[in-house]
Enzyme design. Structure first.
Site, mmCIF file in Angstrom:
data_model
loop_
_atom_site.group_PDB
_atom_site.id
_atom_site.type_symbol
_atom_site.label_atom_id
_atom_site.label_comp_id
_atom_site.label_asym_id
_atom_site.label_seq_id
_atom_site.Cartn_x
_atom_site.Cartn_y
_atom_site.Cartn_z
ATOM 1 N N GLU A 80 0.823 -1.187 0.069
ATOM 2 C CA GLU A 80 0.074 -0.108 0.078
ATOM 3 C C GLU A 80 0.840 1.219 0.055
ATOM 4 O O GLU A 80 0.579 2.193 -0.851
ATOM 5 C CB GLU A 80 -0.943 -0.158 1.278
ATOM 6 C CG GLU A 80 -1.888 1.118 1.325
ATOM 7 C CD GLU A 80 -1.635 2.133 2.297
ATOM 8 O OE1 GLU A 80 -2.302 3.168 2.328
ATOM 9 O OE2 GLU A 80 -0.542 2.298 2.519
ATOM 10 N N GLU A 81 1.854 1.269 0.802
ATOM 11 C CA GLU A 81 2.831 2.504 1.016
ATOM 12 C C GLU A 81 3.596 2.837 -0.318
ATOM 13 O O GLU A 81 4.382 3.881 -0.312
ATOM 14 C CB GLU A 81 3.685 2.248 2.155
ATOM 15 C CG GLU A 81 3.131 2.084 3.439
ATOM 16 C CD GLU A 81 2.455 3.430 3.777
ATOM 17 O OE1 GLU A 81 2.882 4.470 3.248
ATOM 18 O OE2 GLU A 81 1.859 3.699 5.025
#
Length: 283
Positions: free
Chosen positions: A129-130
């Site tokens: 996600e990051e």
């Protein structure tokens, strides 16, 4: 050992941290993040936050060959060496990577409590996600959801030095239901019907909650909303202090209430309500 960050890691929190390096053969090597000693810095250097390019991981070796014998090479991953711990004997805990391990914990507890659901519910723990919302992108493409709710942390800015009008959320005041996120709302603009249903469920069952407008950052919901022909998406957020640091802080009461809201929302929505989202007509 020189290093590069994976995702949003601030230089401000790196110096002096202990790390664990995982070698390719599965061993773990301990190290510390260091830089030029302050005693030999120039006055102007002391006023600046060192850049990552000026930092290194010290594993106690005296040569490149010694480092290689430890099993450390290009591509090995280092993580902060931190344990989860309670603060002040309360329900507040601190630790590394709470963003977004706490979202996974909330999902698991919420999923276990889903009962009598009329619609199919998928629980997905995404990766990366990051670094570009990558796991959510492929998961959404595979599942093709009709509605999506992301579970993530958000900024609890109720700390010293931040005026009250700039508090995004407060610790211990309940999970946050997102309206928008990203700079100038460039992340997610939550689908109003999904957002309002979350608020309705929280009010109906007496779940303490906050309404959130985040001036920065975003979640997997942003990319899920763009899947195929579009997905009505929203976010349940757990307030967290010191995000992207080794000492993130959350309230377990907020986590429990986020899991309750997740379970009740998943259990109470109907296929008719879901269908109505796709049939809305703008006049």
């Amino acid at each position: 050992i020189r290093f590069q960050p994976i995702g949003g890691v601030s230089e401000r929190v790196l110096l002096g941290q202990r790390v664990l390096i995982k070698t390719r053969d599965g061993k773990v090597v301990r190290g510390v993040i260091g830089s030029k000693p302050p005693h030999i810095m120039k006055p102007e250097e002391l006023k600046q936050v060192p850049e990552i390019k000026d930092m290194y991981i010290d594993v106690g070796a005296s040569s490149k060959e010694e480092v290689e014998r430890l099993g450390v090479g290009v591509g090995c991953v280092a993580v902060f060496e931190r344990d989860l711990a309670f603060l002040g004997g309360s329900d507040v805990v601190t630790g590394k990577a709470i963003d977004d391990r706490v979202g996974v914990a909330t999902m698991i507890e919420g999923f276990k409590a889903v009962d009598g659901n009329e619609v199919d519910v998928y629980a997905v723990a995404t990766v990366q996600e990051e670094v570009g919302l990558k796991g959510a992108r492929v998961a959404a493409y595979s599942i093709t959801p009709d509605v999506a709710v992301a579970l993530d942390v958000t900024i609890a800015s109720d700390v010293a030095g931040v005026p009250e009008q700039e508090w995004v959320t407060q610790l211990g005041k309940g999970p946050a239901i997102k309206v928008v996120d990203g700079r100038a709302a460039t992340g997610l603009i939550a689908h109003p019907a999904v957002r309002d249903k979350l608020i309705e469920v929280a009010r109906q069952y007496g779940i303490p909650h906050q309404v959130e407008v985040a001036p920065g950052g975003t979640t997997d919901a942003s990319i899920i909303a763009l899947n195929k022909e579009g997905v009505p998406a929203a976010t349940i957020s757990i307030p967290s202090r010191y995000i992207h640091s080794p000492v993130e802080v959350v309230s377990l009461v907020d986590v429990v209430n986020a899991a309750k809201l997740t379970a009740l929302f998943s259990s109470k929505i109907t296929s008719e309500w879901v269908t109505s989202l796709a049939r809305r007509v703008l006049k």
